[in-house]
Design an enzyme around this catalytic site. Structure first.
Site, mmCIF file in Angstrom:
data_model
loop_
_atom_site.group_PDB
_atom_site.id
_atom_site.type_symbol
_atom_site.label_atom_id
_atom_site.label_comp_id
_atom_site.label_asym_id
_atom_site.label_seq_id
_atom_site.Cartn_x
_atom_site.Cartn_y
_atom_site.Cartn_z
ATOM 1 N N GLU A 52 -2.241 -4.656 23.290
ATOM 2 C CA GLU A 52 -1.558 -5.720 24.123
ATOM 3 C C GLU A 52 -2.698 -6.719 24.541
ATOM 4 O O GLU A 52 -2.744 -7.986 24.694
ATOM 5 C CB GLU A 52 -0.858 -5.218 25.014
ATOM 6 C CG GLU A 52 -0.177 -6.145 26.054
ATOM 7 C CD GLU A 52 0.318 -5.586 27.226
ATOM 8 O OE1 GLU A 52 0.040 -4.277 27.536
ATOM 9 O OE2 GLU A 52 0.731 -6.106 28.123
ATOM 10 N N ASP A 110 4.741 -7.156 36.399
ATOM 11 C CA ASP A 110 3.615 -5.919 36.334
ATOM 12 C C ASP A 110 2.418 -6.636 36.268
ATOM 13 O O ASP A 110 2.083 -7.609 35.607
ATOM 14 C CB ASP A 110 4.041 -4.904 35.040
ATOM 15 C CG ASP A 110 4.990 -4.313 35.123
ATOM 16 O OD1 ASP A 110 5.318 -3.650 36.131
ATOM 17 O OD2 ASP A 110 5.834 -4.317 34.216
ATOM 18 N N ASP A 124 -0.029 -12.622 34.280
ATOM 19 C CA ASP A 124 -1.277 -12.035 34.148
ATOM 20 C C ASP A 124 -1.444 -12.017 32.584
ATOM 21 O O ASP A 124 -2.369 -11.469 32.335
ATOM 22 C CB ASP A 124 -1.204 -10.783 34.510
ATOM 23 C CG ASP A 124 -0.151 -9.833 33.854
ATOM 24 O OD1 ASP A 124 0.706 -10.168 33.216
ATOM 25 O OD2 ASP A 124 -0.636 -8.395 33.894
ATOM 26 N N ASP A 167 5.974 -13.445 36.613
ATOM 27 C CA ASP A 167 5.865 -12.012 36.015
ATOM 28 C C ASP A 167 5.706 -11.175 37.066
ATOM 29 O O ASP A 167 5.500 -11.244 38.040
ATOM 30 C CB ASP A 167 4.731 -12.335 34.888
ATOM 31 C CG ASP A 167 4.199 -10.651 34.550
ATOM 32 O OD1 ASP A 167 5.151 -10.197 33.735
ATOM 33 O OD2 ASP A 167 3.368 -10.316 34.940
HETATM 34 P P1 TMP Z 1 5.422 -7.581 32.590
HETATM 35 O O1 TMP Z 1 6.319 -8.435 31.569
HETATM 36 O O2 TMP Z 1 6.073 -7.386 33.735
HETATM 37 O O3 TMP Z 1 4.078 -7.914 32.551
HETATM 38 O O4 TMP Z 1 5.684 -6.164 31.800
HETATM 39 C C1 TMP Z 1 5.539 -5.258 30.842
HETATM 40 C C2 TMP Z 1 4.326 -4.373 30.742
HETATM 41 O O5 TMP Z 1 4.748 -3.140 30.633
HETATM 42 C C3 TMP Z 1 3.132 -5.018 29.829
HETATM 43 O O6 TMP Z 1 2.085 -5.076 30.444
HETATM 44 C C4 TMP Z 1 3.056 -3.317 28.971
HETATM 45 C C5 TMP Z 1 3.994 -2.318 29.888
HETATM 46 N N1 TMP Z 1 4.455 -1.359 29.204
HETATM 47 C C6 TMP Z 1 4.122 -0.076 29.328
HETATM 48 O O7 TMP Z 1 3.350 0.213 30.394
HETATM 49 N N2 TMP Z 1 4.829 0.813 28.797
HETATM 50 C C7 TMP Z 1 5.879 0.816 27.881
HETATM 51 O O8 TMP Z 1 6.320 1.875 27.410
HETATM 52 C C8 TMP Z 1 5.967 -0.514 27.466
HETATM 53 C C9 TMP Z 1 6.899 -0.953 26.298
HETATM 54 C C10 TMP Z 1 5.283 -1.598 28.087
#
Ligand code: TMP
Length: 308
Positions: A93, A51, A250, A49
């Site tokens: 989330e 973020d 994560d 992953d």
């Molecule tokens: P990941 O799959 O790389 O962990 O990414 C998604 C992350 O992006 C999740 O933790 C939520 C975040 N996110 C934002 O920060 N702003 C947004 O507008 C959206 C839709 C998701």
């Protein structure tokens, strides 16, 4: 439900947390080195992953931004609207108490609204480059080392993210100043018109809780011009029976990233960034190894060097 995470099965590695897991995992679960680099031999992938997994959760006392969060559309009204959505949906989330079906609907809603605002409010590729250059985003310590080791070993790496592929790739360019031939980003991809303005997103939306469905999509065969499966494409590694998979995430939903894959052993490493006390038990149940406190990737580098 397709969103129920698949827990490690047939995994000879015991679940370990913190120190001391390497030798146990290494003893029970080997990621063999490919016999001929670039050949058709089994190549056991790493699926990571982005973020909060490859990137730090905290940077100098500030929350690290996500690929979504760092984007400044060049339109303050729309940036504020997306921030308001973040403030509403992010606590949902990470809440450990919302049932998975309900949370999945909420995440669908969030991604749909955000993608809609990005198109409606306008985004250019230049705005992406500028946003990345001004962003509070950094890779965890040891990530470059991990990519270098995996590149050297010819291990395919799929960066599988519910964020934005175009931004993630720009983060690689600007923060690492290099690319890795074995790393491929699978994420929501933007479509730009000839003026460089965002007009649409490609394919089905990937959000944090439907990665398992997309993992299956990625298992579709990719053939070269001669009709053979293209084994050089990291997507196509998902076609073959794999012996071992190393998964980094994560979020418990990240465990679904390996669903398209048929494997014998999976080692899942979880980075628990928030709600530590409430989520600790569920992470420990779901992942084989759990890291807290924005730990570096060095333990994973060490693990890989034991396994390959
Ligand atoms: P990941 O799959 O790389 O962990 O990414 C998604 C992350 O992006 C999740 O933790 C939520 C975040 N996110 C934002 O920060 N702003 C947004 O507008 C959206 C839709 C998701």
């Amino acid at each position: 439900s397709p969103c129920i995470p698949v827990l490690p099965s047939g995994n000879s590695a015991s679940r370990w947390w913190f120190d001391g897991f390497h030798e146990h995992v290494a003893g029970g679960c080997r990621l063999p080195r490919p016999k001929v680099a670039g050949g058709e031999e089994d190549r056991n992938p790493v699926i990571a992953d982005f973020d909060g997994t490859l990137t730090r959760y905290w940077i100098d006392g500030r929350r690290g931004q996500t690929s979504h969060g760092l984007l400044q559309q060049g339109n303050a009204e729309y940036d504020a609207k997306r921030q308001a959505l973040y403030e509403y949906y992010h606590p949902l989330e990470i809440s450990p108490t919302i049932p998975i079906e309900e949370k999945t609907k909420l995440m669908e809603e969030w991604w749909e609204k955000t993608h809609g605002l990005l198109i409606e409010g306008g985004v250019t590729y230049d705005a992406i480059k500028k946003s990345v250059s001004e962003a509070t985003i950094a890779f965890r310590d040891g990530v470059v080392e991990l990519f270098e080791v995996l590149e050297e070993l010819d291990v395919p790496v799929l960066v599988f993210s519910a964020g934005l592929a175009d931004i993630i790739e720009e983060v690689f360019r600007q923060k690492l100043h290099r690319s890795f031939k074995n790393v491929k980003v699978v994420s929501n991809r933007m479509v730009f018109d000839e003026k460089g303005c965002l007009v649409a997103f490609k394919g089905k939306t990937i959000h944090v809780l439907n990665k398992n469905e997309h993992a299956l999509d990625m298992a579709a065969p990719i053939h070269d011009k001669f009709g053979y499966p293209n084994v050089y494409n990291p997507d196509s590694v998902l076609m073959k029976q794999r012996t071992n998979v190393l998964l980094l995430g994560d979020h418990v939903g990240d465990l679904g990233m390996s669903d398209g894959l048929s494997y014998e052993n999976r080692i899942a490493v979880g980075f628990l960034n928030n709600n530590t006390e409430m989520s600790f038990k569920s992470y420990l149940d779901a992942f084989d190894v759990v890291y807290l406190n924005d730990a570096s990737m060095r333990g994973v580098v060490e693990l890989v060097s034991h396994l390959c």
